[in-house]
Design an enzyme around this catalytic site. Structure first.
Site, mmCIF file in Angstrom:
data_model
loop_
_atom_site.group_PDB
_atom_site.id
_atom_site.type_symbol
_atom_site.label_atom_id
_atom_site.label_comp_id
_atom_site.label_asym_id
_atom_site.label_seq_id
_atom_site.Cartn_x
_atom_site.Cartn_y
_atom_site.Cartn_z
ATOM 1 N N ASP A 192 -10.319 -1.387 6.680
ATOM 2 C CA ASP A 192 -10.837 0.021 7.720
ATOM 3 C C ASP A 192 -11.483 -0.930 9.423
ATOM 4 O OD1 ASP A 192 -9.624 2.346 6.474
ATOM 5 O OD2 ASP A 192 -11.597 1.600 4.999
ATOM 6 N N ARG A 246 -5.640 2.347 -4.555
ATOM 7 C CA ARG A 246 -4.882 1.330 -3.859
ATOM 8 C C ARG A 246 -4.881 -0.076 -3.361
ATOM 9 N NH1 ARG A 246 -8.369 3.679 -0.049
ATOM 10 N NH2 ARG A 246 -8.106 6.002 -0.842
ATOM 11 N N ASP A 280 -7.392 -1.482 0.824
ATOM 12 C CA ASP A 280 -7.415 -0.927 2.480
ATOM 13 C C ASP A 280 -8.369 -1.765 3.240
ATOM 14 O OD1 ASP A 280 -7.225 2.004 2.232
ATOM 15 O OD2 ASP A 280 -10.195 1.819 3.733
ATOM 16 N N ARG A 334 0.721 -0.799 0.055
ATOM 17 C CA ARG A 334 -0.184 0.197 -0.081
ATOM 18 C C ARG A 334 0.787 1.004 0.409
ATOM 19 N NH1 ARG A 334 -5.128 2.376 2.467
ATOM 20 N NH2 ARG A 334 -5.000 4.288 1.702
HETATM 21 N N1 LIG Z 1 -16.351 2.554 -3.907
HETATM 22 C C1 LIG Z 1 -15.443 2.806 -2.737
HETATM 23 N N2 LIG Z 1 -15.030 3.746 -2.851
HETATM 24 C C2 LIG Z 1 -14.323 4.260 -2.307
HETATM 25 N N3 LIG Z 1 -13.329 5.760 -1.565
HETATM 26 C C3 LIG Z 1 -12.473 5.455 -0.944
HETATM 27 S S1 LIG Z 1 -11.554 6.547 -0.557
HETATM 28 N N4 LIG Z 1 -12.411 3.703 -0.722
HETATM 29 C C4 LIG Z 1 -11.851 3.358 0.046
HETATM 30 C C5 LIG Z 1 -11.949 3.073 1.585
HETATM 31 O O1 LIG Z 1 -12.135 4.204 2.586
HETATM 32 C C6 LIG Z 1 -13.240 3.146 -1.288
HETATM 33 C C7 LIG Z 1 -14.382 1.763 -0.957
HETATM 34 O O2 LIG Z 1 -13.610 0.985 -0.824
HETATM 35 N N5 LIG Z 1 -14.685 1.701 -2.231
#
Ligand SMILES: Nc1nc2nc(S)n(CCO)c2c(=O)[nH]1
Length: 161
Positions: free
Chosen positions: A100, A95, A98, A86
Site C-alpha cells: 500500500d 493474502r 499487500d 496475490r
Molecule cells: N494486522 C493487519 N490487519 C489487516 N487487515 C487488512 S485488510 N490488512 C491488509 C492491509 O490493508 C491488514 C494488515 O496488513 N495487517
C-alpha cells in the site's frame, strides 16, 4: 520529474512464508527503476483488523525516494503483488502480500484508483507502529499531524475503549 519524492509504503502478509514474502516484496521494489530505497522498519506481528477471522499478519513499512508518479508506483506495486501470487479472492481476506502507498511526499491524491494518504492509515497501529520507527516526524498532509502524534492519539483512543 527530476526531484526525488519521499514515499512510505506499507507491506503486509498473512499467508505462506510471511517473512520471506516481505523480503521478496522489498527486493522487487528495490529493483525498480526510479526507486531508491532509504529505510525499512522491523517486521511486526499484528492481529488482523477488519474482514473475516484470519491468520496473524506480519507488517512493515518501507521508506523510498522515487522519481515515479503515484500512478506509476501503483502499477508497479500491483504488478509485484500479481508476480507474488496475490489472488484477490475474499475482500479483506488473507493474502500473500499487500503493498500500500501510505504517503507520497506531502501530496494529497483522491481519484478513482488512488487515495493518498492511505485513508485508513491513521486508524491502524499496524501501519503507525512501523512508520513511527522510521519516520516519526513525517507529516500527514490532510491531518497536519506527525506520525508520532497520530500514533499517540490512536493508542490513547484504543486505551479508553
Ligand atoms: N494486522 C493487519 N490487519 C489487516 N487487515 C487488512 S485488510 N490488512 C491488509 C492491509 O490493508 C491488514 C494488515 O496488513 N495487517
Amino acid at each position: 520529474k527530476t526531484l526525488m519524492i519521499p514515499v512510505y509504503v506499507g507491506l503486509g502478509s498473512n499467508m505462506g512464508n510471511r517473512e520471506g514474502n516481505l523480503r521478496t516484496a522489498c527486493k522487487h521494489i528495490r529493483a525498480t527503476q526510479g526507486i531508491q530505497p532509504v529505510s525499512c522498519s522491523l517486521f511486526y506481528e499484528t492481529a488482523p483488523v477488519g474482514g473475516p477471522r484470519q491468520p496473524m499478519f506480519l507488517n512493515a513499512v518501507l521508506g523510498i525516494n522515487t522519481l515515479l508518479s503515484p500512478h506509476q508506483l501503483l502499477e508497479r506495486f500491483q504488478h509485484i503483488e500479481a508476480l507474488m501470487g496475490r489472488i484477490r479472492t475474499v475482500k479483506w481476506g488473507p493474502r500473500t502480500i499487500d503493498i500500500d502507498i501510505l504517503l507520497y511526499g506531502d501530496e494529497i491524491i483522491d481519484d478513482d484508483r488512488l487515495t493518498i494518504p492511505h485513508p485508513l492509515m491513521h486508524t491502524r497501529l499496524f501501519v503507525l507502529e512501523p512508520l513511527v520507527e522510521i519516520a516519526p516526524n513525517a507529516v500527514h498532509p490532510r491531518l497536519q499531524k506527525t506520525m508520532y502524534q497520530l500514533y499517540q492519539e490512536l493508542q490513547t483512543s484504543l486505551s479508553v475503549i
